[in-house]
Design a protein around this motif. Structure first.
Motif, PDB file in Angstrom:
ATOM      1  N   ASP A  20       0.825  -1.204   0.000  1.00 54.90           N
ATOM      2  CA  ASP A  20       0.000   0.000   0.000  1.00 54.90           C
ATOM      3  C   ASP A  20       0.863   1.258   0.000  1.00 54.90           C
ATOM      4  N   ALA A  21       1.960   1.221   0.765  1.00 47.52           N
ATOM      5  CA  ALA A  21       2.846   2.388   0.831  1.00 47.52           C
ATOM      6  C   ALA A  21       3.484   2.667  -0.527  1.00 47.52           C
ATOM      7  N   MET A  22       3.889   1.606  -1.223  1.00 47.10           N
ATOM      8  CA  MET A  22       4.480   1.795  -2.553  1.00 47.10           C
ATOM      9  C   MET A  22       3.458   2.385  -3.523  1.00 47.10           C
ATOM     10  N   ALA A  23       2.220   1.868  -3.445  1.00 44.22           N
ATOM     11  CA  ALA A  23       1.172   2.386  -4.326  1.00 44.22           C
ATOM     12  C   ALA A  23       0.876   3.851  -4.000  1.00 44.22           C
ATOM     13  N   ALA A  24       0.813   4.182  -2.702  1.00 42.78           N
ATOM     14  CA  ALA A  24       0.564   5.574  -2.314  1.00 42.78           C
ATOM     15  C   ALA A  24       1.705   6.482  -2.759  1.00 42.78           C
ATOM     16  N   ARG A  25       2.940   5.971  -2.632  1.00 42.49           N
ATOM     17  CA  ARG A  25       4.084   6.773  -3.079  1.00 42.49           C
ATOM     18  C   ARG A  25       4.025   7.011  -4.580  1.00 42.49           C
ATOM     19  N   ASP A  26       3.722   5.927  -5.354  1.00 45.96           N
ATOM     20  CA  ASP A  26       3.627   6.081  -6.810  1.00 45.96           C
ATOM     21  C   ASP A  26       2.514   7.047  -7.187  1.00 45.96           C
ATOM     22  N   THR A  27       1.401   7.003  -6.448  1.00 44.94           N
ATOM     23  CA  THR A  27       0.294   7.931  -6.717  1.00 44.94           C
ATOM     24  C   THR A  27       0.744   9.370  -6.498  1.00 44.94           C
ATOM     25  N   LEU A  72      -2.222   8.660 -17.520  1.00 41.20           N
ATOM     26  CA  LEU A  72      -2.566   7.238 -17.633  1.00 41.20           C
ATOM     27  C   LEU A  72      -2.166   6.473 -16.368  1.00 41.20           C
ATOM     28  N   ALA A  73      -1.006   6.844 -15.792  1.00 38.38           N
ATOM     29  CA  ALA A  73      -0.570   6.178 -14.563  1.00 38.38           C
ATOM     30  C   ALA A  73      -1.559   6.439 -13.426  1.00 38.38           C
ATOM     31  N   LEU A  74      -2.041   7.685 -13.314  1.00 38.47           N
ATOM     32  CA  LEU A  74      -2.998   8.007 -12.260  1.00 38.47           C
ATOM     33  C   LEU A  74      -4.307   7.243 -12.422  1.00 38.47           C
ATOM     34  N   GLN A  75      -4.690   6.990 -13.669  1.00 37.50           N
ATOM     35  CA  GLN A  75      -5.950   6.282 -13.909  1.00 37.50           C
ATOM     36  C   GLN A  75      -5.936   4.886 -13.295  1.00 37.50           C
ATOM     37  N   ASP A 131      -5.775  26.889 -11.565  1.00 32.32           N
ATOM     38  CA  ASP A 131      -6.134  26.863 -10.143  1.00 32.32           C
ATOM     39  C   ASP A 131      -6.965  25.624  -9.802  1.00 32.32           C
ATOM     40  N   GLU A 132      -7.919  25.290 -10.686  1.00 30.63           N
ATOM     41  CA  GLU A 132      -8.757  24.117 -10.422  1.00 30.63           C
ATOM     42  C   GLU A 132      -7.928  22.839 -10.478  1.00 30.63           C
ATOM     43  N   ALA A 133      -6.989  22.767 -11.448  1.00 27.66           N
ATOM     44  CA  ALA A 133      -6.135  21.584 -11.543  1.00 27.66           C
ATOM     45  C   ALA A 133      -5.266  21.440 -10.306  1.00 27.66           C
ATOM     46  N   ASN A 134      -4.761  22.564  -9.787  1.00 23.15           N
ATOM     47  CA  ASN A 134      -3.930  22.505  -8.583  1.00 23.15           C
ATOM     48  C   ASN A 134      -4.731  22.003  -7.384  1.00 23.15           C
ATOM     49  N   VAL A 135      -6.027  22.345  -7.340  1.00 21.25           N
ATOM     50  CA  VAL A 135      -6.870  21.824  -6.263  1.00 21.25           C
ATOM     51  C   VAL A 135      -6.970  20.303  -6.347  1.00 21.25           C
ATOM     52  N   PHE A 136      -7.154  19.775  -7.563  1.00 25.55           N
ATOM     53  CA  PHE A 136      -7.221  18.324  -7.739  1.00 25.55           C
ATOM     54  C   PHE A 136      -5.892  17.676  -7.369  1.00 25.55           C
ATOM     55  N   PHE A 137      -4.770  18.296  -7.795  1.00 24.63           N
ATOM     56  CA  PHE A 137      -3.461  17.724  -7.480  1.00 24.63           C
ATOM     57  C   PHE A 137      -3.252  17.682  -5.966  1.00 24.63           C
ATOM     58  N   ALA A 138      -3.613  18.780  -5.292  1.00 23.87           N
ATOM     59  CA  ALA A 138      -3.453  18.816  -3.835  1.00 23.87           C
ATOM     60  C   ALA A 138      -4.325  17.743  -3.176  1.00 23.87           C
ATOM     61  N   ALA A 144      -3.062  10.394  -0.855  1.00 25.07           N
ATOM     62  CA  ALA A 144      -1.941   9.458  -0.768  1.00 25.07           C
ATOM     63  C   ALA A 144      -1.247   9.553   0.585  1.00 25.07           C
ATOM     64  N   ASP A 145      -1.077  10.793   1.076  1.00 28.40           N
ATOM     65  CA  ASP A 145      -0.446  10.965   2.392  1.00 28.40           C
ATOM     66  C   ASP A 145      -1.311  10.367   3.502  1.00 28.40           C
ATOM     67  N   SER A 146      -2.636  10.525   3.374  1.00 29.74           N
ATOM     68  CA  SER A 146      -3.534   9.960   4.385  1.00 29.74           C
ATOM     69  C   SER A 146      -3.438   8.441   4.404  1.00 29.74           C
ATOM     70  N   ARG A 147      -3.279   7.867   3.206  1.00 27.55           N
ATOM     71  CA  ARG A 147      -3.163   6.408   3.138  1.00 27.55           C
ATOM     72  C   ARG A 147      -1.887   5.930   3.832  1.00 27.55           C
TER      73      ARG A 147
END
Length: 428
Positions: A20-27, A72-75, A131-138, A144-147
């Motif tokens: 899970d940590a590896m997946a969260a890091r990759d995300t 594609l990786a995020l998908q 600005d909207e994209a940065n909100v999604f990125f954050a 991922a950090d919560s995971r």
């Protein structure tokens, strides 16, 4: 059997957490790289629009390809997260619209239709999308950090279970030893034989303990030397980078570039000074702010006056211990605020900048003030604005709030934050 079974179970859970940590890091990495690709493309497009020089478009196609790859990786990486489909759908739409605008403005610029390009820019639609994209990125980075945080909590719970099972096992061992001692009292001969055996075993154990203790002492000393060497090498490497920047500055004719390199050099010095302090300190997890910031501010005063700034600098720093990462962030913030005050507060070149740092209850408070021309409410940042963004980023890392207060005359930058409690680690 219970202890062995529990260890196997905890091992399986640790392996699952690792995955899970590896997946969260990759995300997290994919989200950060996707945001960087968008920013690189936007920088290339702006450079071409402003100058018309095709050289600014060199990174554009690469950034465009990276955007597709990391999207594609995020998908695939976001599948375990809630509402992932809606997030990816909107983010894909934003990026597609954003890159379509890039392509249209580049094409219009090549055709010499500057008025059409300006008209598109003045709609501010590109900024709104960014600005909207940065909100999604954050949001993605936060998920991922919560995971990762949830996994750490699960490991703590696993450790508590292991302690419980170990305690039960210890009680069983005590019971067995008590029964053995009772049996020995009934058989004198066996007691003598056992006593001799125990003596032999104790001597062997003491020998092994002595050997192991000596080995541990050697390893401890080696770890201390290595840690000091790491800080020394980091400080030397940063000093080398600073020297390279000095050489580059001498080779640059543009004064704006020289000033930018000088500011970068001060930021590097603020970081390297922490490692120099750690190199000679027994406590490698905290920094004494009075010693660190005094050295930093004295260097800033000398450096800025050497660049032709006639402003004087005074400071009052209370003796406070702060963890290393927070000290670096605080040093960078002070460097930016003092540098800006030297550059912009006194156009005639005469005045004073004052720095105060102290504790108010549980909070650490920083004030950087001047008696200069002041700062207009809502006015844009002077210069490139890089310093303002750096201050905001460092404040976020400290979970700090910064406020610019008008004075009569001058301006005061007021920052406060609650330091995180970190147990000190002393290398003996």
């Amino acid at each position: 059997m219970a202890i062995v079974g529990t260890n196997f179970w905890l091992g399986e859970r640790a392996q699952a957490y690792f995955a899970d940590a590896m997946a969260a890091r990759d995300t997290r990495v994919a989200a950060v790289e996707l945001r960087n690709a968008m920013q690189t493309a936007e920088s290339s497009q702006r450079g071409f629009i402003i100058t018309g020089n095709e050289i600014y478009l060199a990174p554009y196609q690469s950034a465009k390809a990276q955007e597709q790859r990391y999207l594609l990786a995020l998908q695939s990486l976001l599948l375990p997260y809630p509402n992932a489909d809606a997030t990816l759908s909107r983010l894909s739409e934003i990026l597609a619209t954003k890159f379509d605008e890039f392509d249209r403005t580049i094409a219009l610029k090549r055709d010499g239709r500057d008025d059409d390009v300006i008209a598109i820019i003045l709609t501010n639609s590109g900024k709104a999308l960014t600005d909207e994209a940065n909100v999604f990125f954050a949001g993605i980075i936060g998920m991922a950090d919560s995971r990762l945080t949830a996994g750490v909590a699960e490991q703590s719970a696993n450790a508590a279970w292991l302690r419980l099972v170990s305690g039960i096992g210890a009680l069983v061992i005590v019971a067995v030893v008590g029964g053995a001692a009772y049996g020995i009292t009934r058989y004198t001969r066996e007691l003598r034989a056992t006593g001799n055996e125990v003596t032999t075993l104790n001597n062997e154990l003491e020998r092994r303990v002595s050997t192991r203790t000596a080995d541990l002492a050697i390893e401890r000393d080696r770890a201390g030397v290595l840690l000091a060497e790491v800080n020394h090498r980091v400080a030397n490497s940063l000093s080398l980078v600073s020297s390279l920047i000095t050489l580059q500055s001498r080779a640059v004719a543009d004064q704006v570039a020289k000033d930018a390199l000088a500011e970068t050099q001060e930021r590097i010095f603020a970081i390297s000074l922490v490692h120099k302090r750690l190199y000679g300190s027994a406590d490698v997890r905290s920094v004494q702010l009075d010693e660190y910031l005094t050295g930093l501010l004295e260097h800033l005063s000398t450096s800025l006056r050497g660049q032709g700034h006639g402003v004087s600098l005074s400071f009052a720093i209370e003796p406070i211990d702060l963890d290393t990462d927070a000290s670096i962030s605080l040093g960078v913030i002070i460097t930016e605020l003092v540098t800006n005050a030297f550059k912009y507060a006194y156009p005639d070149g005469v005045g004073e900048v004052r720095v105060r740092l102290g504790k108010a209850g549980e909070q650490i408070e920083l004030t950087v003030e001047d008696d200069g021309v002041g700062r207009a409410e809502g006015a844009p940042a002077k210069g490139t604005g890089v310093g303002t963004r750096i201050v905001k980023a460092m404040c976020m890392s400290l979970s700090a709030t910064i406020e610019y207060r008008g004075r009569q005359p001058g301006t005061a930058a007021y920052l406060s934050f609650t330091p995180k409690s970190t147990p000190s680690a002393v290398v003996e």
